[in-house]
Design a protein around this motif. Structure first.
Motif, PDB file in Angstrom:
ATOM      1  N   ALA A  64       0.876  -1.173  -0.105  1.00  0.00           N
ATOM      2  CA  ALA A  64      -0.104  -0.072  -0.003  1.00  0.00           C
ATOM      3  C   ALA A  64       0.707   1.292   0.045  1.00  0.00           C
ATOM      4  N   ILE A  65       2.022   1.343   0.913  1.00  0.00           N
ATOM      5  CA  ILE A  65       2.682   2.281   0.891  1.00  0.00           C
ATOM      6  C   ILE A  65       3.570   2.586  -0.419  1.00  0.00           C
ATOM      7  N   ARG A  66       3.918   1.520  -0.992  1.00  0.00           N
ATOM      8  CA  ARG A  66       4.910   1.384  -2.266  1.00  0.00           C
ATOM      9  C   ARG A  66       3.818   2.197  -3.383  1.00  0.00           C
ATOM     10  N   TRP A  67       2.590   1.714  -3.278  1.00  0.00           N
ATOM     11  CA  TRP A  67       1.445   2.326  -4.338  1.00  0.00           C
ATOM     12  C   TRP A  67       1.306   3.728  -4.318  1.00  0.00           C
ATOM     13  N   LYS A  68       1.477   4.158  -2.963  1.00  0.00           N
ATOM     14  CA  LYS A  68       1.135   5.627  -2.937  1.00  0.00           C
ATOM     15  C   LYS A  68       2.504   6.443  -3.578  1.00  0.00           C
ATOM     16  N   TYR A  76      -1.282  13.345  -6.060  1.00  0.00           N
ATOM     17  CA  TYR A  76      -2.344  12.700  -5.216  1.00  0.00           C
ATOM     18  C   TYR A  76      -1.634  11.903  -3.879  1.00  0.00           C
ATOM     19  N   GLN A  77      -2.121  12.281  -2.778  1.00  0.00           N
ATOM     20  CA  GLN A  77      -1.597  11.478  -1.804  1.00  0.00           C
ATOM     21  C   GLN A  77      -2.724  10.815  -0.813  1.00  0.00           C
ATOM     22  N   PRO A  78      -3.230   9.765  -1.206  1.00  0.00           N
ATOM     23  CA  PRO A  78      -4.458   9.229  -0.369  1.00  0.00           C
ATOM     24  C   PRO A  78      -3.771   8.597   0.851  1.00  0.00           C
ATOM     25  N   SER A  79      -4.744   8.473   1.678  1.00  0.00           N
ATOM     26  CA  SER A  79      -4.377   8.041   3.201  1.00  0.00           C
ATOM     27  C   SER A  79      -3.890   6.597   3.001  1.00  0.00           C
ATOM     28  N   THR A  80      -2.974   6.073   3.813  1.00  0.00           N
ATOM     29  CA  THR A  80      -2.377   4.878   3.803  1.00  0.00           C
ATOM     30  C   THR A  80      -3.180   3.670   4.220  1.00  0.00           C
ATOM     31  N   ILE A  81      -4.150   4.148   5.114  1.00  0.00           N
ATOM     32  CA  ILE A  81      -5.192   3.134   5.642  1.00  0.00           C
ATOM     33  C   ILE A  81      -6.165   2.939   4.311  1.00  0.00           C
ATOM     34  N   ILE A 109     -10.079   3.673  -4.436  1.00  0.00           N
ATOM     35  CA  ILE A 109      -9.271   4.837  -4.383  1.00  0.00           C
ATOM     36  C   ILE A 109      -9.965   5.985  -4.961  1.00  0.00           C
ATOM     37  N   ALA A 110     -10.445   5.871  -6.077  1.00  0.00           N
ATOM     38  CA  ALA A 110     -11.039   6.721  -6.974  1.00  0.00           C
ATOM     39  C   ALA A 110     -12.333   7.242  -6.207  1.00  0.00           C
ATOM     40  N   LYS A 111     -12.907   6.284  -5.431  1.00  0.00           N
ATOM     41  CA  LYS A 111     -14.279   6.694  -4.729  1.00  0.00           C
ATOM     42  C   LYS A 111     -13.925   7.537  -3.620  1.00  0.00           C
ATOM     43  N   TYR A 112     -13.120   6.943  -2.767  1.00  0.00           N
ATOM     44  CA  TYR A 112     -12.845   7.753  -1.486  1.00  0.00           C
ATOM     45  C   TYR A 112     -11.637   8.368  -1.295  1.00  0.00           C
ATOM     46  N   GLU A 113     -10.863   8.684  -2.296  1.00  0.00           N
ATOM     47  CA  GLU A 113      -9.791   9.367  -2.167  1.00  0.00           C
ATOM     48  C   GLU A 113      -9.756  10.451  -3.519  1.00  0.00           C
ATOM     49  N   LYS A 114     -10.744  10.395  -4.457  1.00  0.00           N
ATOM     50  CA  LYS A 114     -11.009  11.425  -5.614  1.00  0.00           C
ATOM     51  C   LYS A 114      -9.688  11.378  -6.331  1.00  0.00           C
ATOM     52  N   VAL A 115      -9.023  10.209  -6.517  1.00  0.00           N
ATOM     53  CA  VAL A 115      -8.009  10.025  -7.734  1.00  0.00           C
ATOM     54  C   VAL A 115      -8.611   9.521  -8.775  1.00  0.00           C
ATOM     55  N   PRO A 116      -8.414  10.089 -10.103  1.00  0.00           N
ATOM     56  CA  PRO A 116      -8.789   9.831 -11.437  1.00  0.00           C
ATOM     57  C   PRO A 116      -8.513   8.178 -11.597  1.00  0.00           C
ATOM     58  N   ALA A 117      -9.620   7.414 -12.176  1.00  0.00           N
ATOM     59  CA  ALA A 117      -9.316   6.071 -12.092  1.00  0.00           C
ATOM     60  C   ALA A 117      -8.350   5.786 -13.078  1.00  0.00           C
ATOM     61  N   ASP A 118      -8.487   6.414 -14.261  1.00  0.00           N
ATOM     62  CA  ASP A 118      -7.775   6.099 -15.412  1.00  0.00           C
ATOM     63  C   ASP A 118      -6.009   6.458 -14.946  1.00  0.00           C
ATOM     64  N   LYS A 119      -5.917   7.364 -14.370  1.00  0.00           N
ATOM     65  CA  LYS A 119      -4.443   7.347 -13.775  1.00  0.00           C
ATOM     66  C   LYS A 119      -3.863   6.150 -12.907  1.00  0.00           C
ATOM     67  N   LEU A 120      -4.917   5.829 -12.135  1.00  0.00           N
ATOM     68  CA  LEU A 120      -4.652   4.714 -11.076  1.00  0.00           C
ATOM     69  C   LEU A 120      -4.364   3.485 -11.647  1.00  0.00           C
ATOM     70  N   VAL A 121      -5.032   3.224 -12.779  1.00  0.00           N
ATOM     71  CA  VAL A 121      -4.745   1.941 -13.616  1.00  0.00           C
ATOM     72  C   VAL A 121      -3.453   1.884 -14.312  1.00  0.00           C
ATOM     73  N   GLY A 122      -2.766   3.205 -14.627  1.00  0.00           N
ATOM     74  CA  GLY A 122      -1.554   3.162 -15.139  1.00  0.00           C
ATOM     75  C   GLY A 122      -0.539   2.887 -13.995  1.00  0.00           C
ATOM     76  N   THR A 123      -0.767   3.427 -12.692  1.00  0.00           N
ATOM     77  CA  THR A 123      -0.119   3.265 -11.613  1.00  0.00           C
ATOM     78  C   THR A 123       0.037   1.714 -11.335  1.00  0.00           C
ATOM     79  N   MET A 124      -1.333   1.310 -11.314  1.00  0.00           N
ATOM     80  CA  MET A 124      -1.492  -0.225 -11.132  1.00  0.00           C
ATOM     81  C   MET A 124      -0.697  -1.076 -12.137  1.00  0.00           C
ATOM     82  N   ILE A 125      -0.828  -0.867 -13.235  1.00  0.00           N
ATOM     83  CA  ILE A 125       0.209  -1.605 -14.307  1.00  0.00           C
ATOM     84  C   ILE A 125       1.800  -1.296 -14.041  1.00  0.00           C
ATOM     85  N   ALA A 126       2.086  -0.114 -13.579  1.00  0.00           N
ATOM     86  CA  ALA A 126       3.425   0.308 -13.570  1.00  0.00           C
ATOM     87  C   ALA A 126       3.951  -1.000 -12.439  1.00  0.00           C
ATOM     88  N   GLU A 127       3.187  -0.857 -11.517  1.00  0.00           N
ATOM     89  CA  GLU A 127       3.429  -1.822 -10.143  1.00  0.00           C
ATOM     90  C   GLU A 127       3.564  -3.015 -10.519  1.00  0.00           C
TER      91      GLU A 127
END
Length: 338
Positions: A64-68, A76-81, A109-127
């Motif tokens: 979770a921390i690495r994903w941040k 964007y800096q979502p909460s760790t929890i 994360i898109a729902k609770y931290e208001k981070v654009p889902a399309d960008k999150l998909v990119g970070t997930m692919i990178a991870e």
């Protein structure tokens, strides 16, 4: 076809594959062997699974921390929890429908931290790309360190089989496949240019841009060193789980880090093949342990014990995360509106 029905069909298919693998793996076990396996199960020290589960929780927290770190360059800096809860919910969903978990955790994360889902998909692919590189590096390291023990096994079971498939591949089929792929890419590019201002084209472009931006975020990180440290910690936790797990059974307690590396390497393949490794992880672990002189029945029992512990942890933490997300963020909403 309704989306719910598609997901149900996927679940049934992948679960069916897991059940089939279990049947294929266990159908040749004799009554005498079943008796020995039951004895092995009863003789295991299950208290030692507690530290492996604690280490498992730590690995998920580190993830979770690495994903941040990947989200920070995007602003964007979502909460760790919340990020931890999202990771665990994703793992839980993956047990039912493979790869849907990655989409789910991005949605959380898109729902609770208001981070654009399309960008999150990119970070997930990178991870996931980083994890794949770690696994490949681990495989190479494990084989080189234990060339005499694992060299022949990897050559016969992996390299040779891949080579045979390539050797028997029809050149014409390969050429046709490449031509079709190029044609599809060219068609998509033409459609995007032809209907550049349409709603669908704009959506696709924005999605592609967001995914690319998320993937490139790994190169924009200021704390690349810490990203590497947490990647090492994640895989060190995975390795520690297997190593400590050896002490659950007297027959495997003498095995060292080298054997744990081999089990982690080959077991990880099982986790990829089927949802949560059902039907694939235990037999792969059992076959790996046979290379170190561990009897069939002991390897069978050990594989299922470790798999069951990991799966139970994901289910429990996943369900807690579902509840935790609702409770934690409900309280946050009340605080902001008060």
């Amino acid at each position: 076809m309704p989306k719910t029905l598609k997901n149900l069909i996927k679940f049934i298919c992948f679960f069916g594959i897991g059940v089939l693998l279990i049947w294929l793996f266990t159908r040749g076990i004799s009554p005498e062997q079943w008796s020995q396996i039951n004895t092995a199960f009863r003789g295991a020290n299950y208290w030692l699974l507690i530290p492996t589960m604690i280490i498992g929780i730590a690995s998920h927290w580190f993830r979770a921390i690495r994903w941040k770190f990947l989200m920070k360059p995007l602003g964007y800096q979502p909460s760790t929890i919340n990020t931890f809860f999202a990771v665990m919910v994703g793992y839980l969903v993956n047990l039912a429908i493979p790869r849907l978990g990655e989409v789910t955790r991005c949605g959380v994360i898109a729902k609770y931290e208001k981070v654009p889902a399309d960008k999150l998909v990119g970070t997930m692919i990178a991870e996931r790309a980083v994890d794949l590189l770690c696994l490949i590096f681990l495989m190479i390291l494990t084989v080189l360190v234990q060339l005499e023990t694992l060299g022949a096994y990897v050559n016969d079971e992996i390299i040779q089989k891949i080579g045979d498939k390539i050797a028997h591949a029809n050149v014409t089929q390969l050429v046709i496949g490449v031509i079709i792929l190029i044609a599809i890419i060219a068609l998509i590019a033409w459609l995007l240019r032809r209907f550049a201002k349409s709603k669908i084209a704009v959506t696709v472009k924005n999605l592609a841009r967001g995914i690319l931006e998320g993937i490139l975020s790994i190169g924009k990180m200021k704390n690349k060193g810490w990203f590497i440290v947490y990647s090492i910690l994640i895989w060190a936790c995975y390795l520690s789980q297997v190593y400590i797990g050896f002490y659950c059974m007297q027959e495997t307690s003498h095995l060292g880090i080298a054997a744990a590396l081999a089990v982690l390497m080959i077991g990880s393949v099982g986790m990829i093949v089927t949802p949560g490794g059902i039907g694939a992880y235990p037999p792969l672990v059992q076959k790996t342990l046979q290379l170190y002189g561990i009897p069939y029945v002991i390897g069978f029992a050990f594989g299922w014990i470790i798999w069951a512990a990991q799966t139970a942890l994901v289910i429990v933490l996943g369900l807690i995360s579902f509840i935790g997300l609702a409770v934690l963020n409900k309280a946050a909403v009340k605080e902001t509106t008060a």
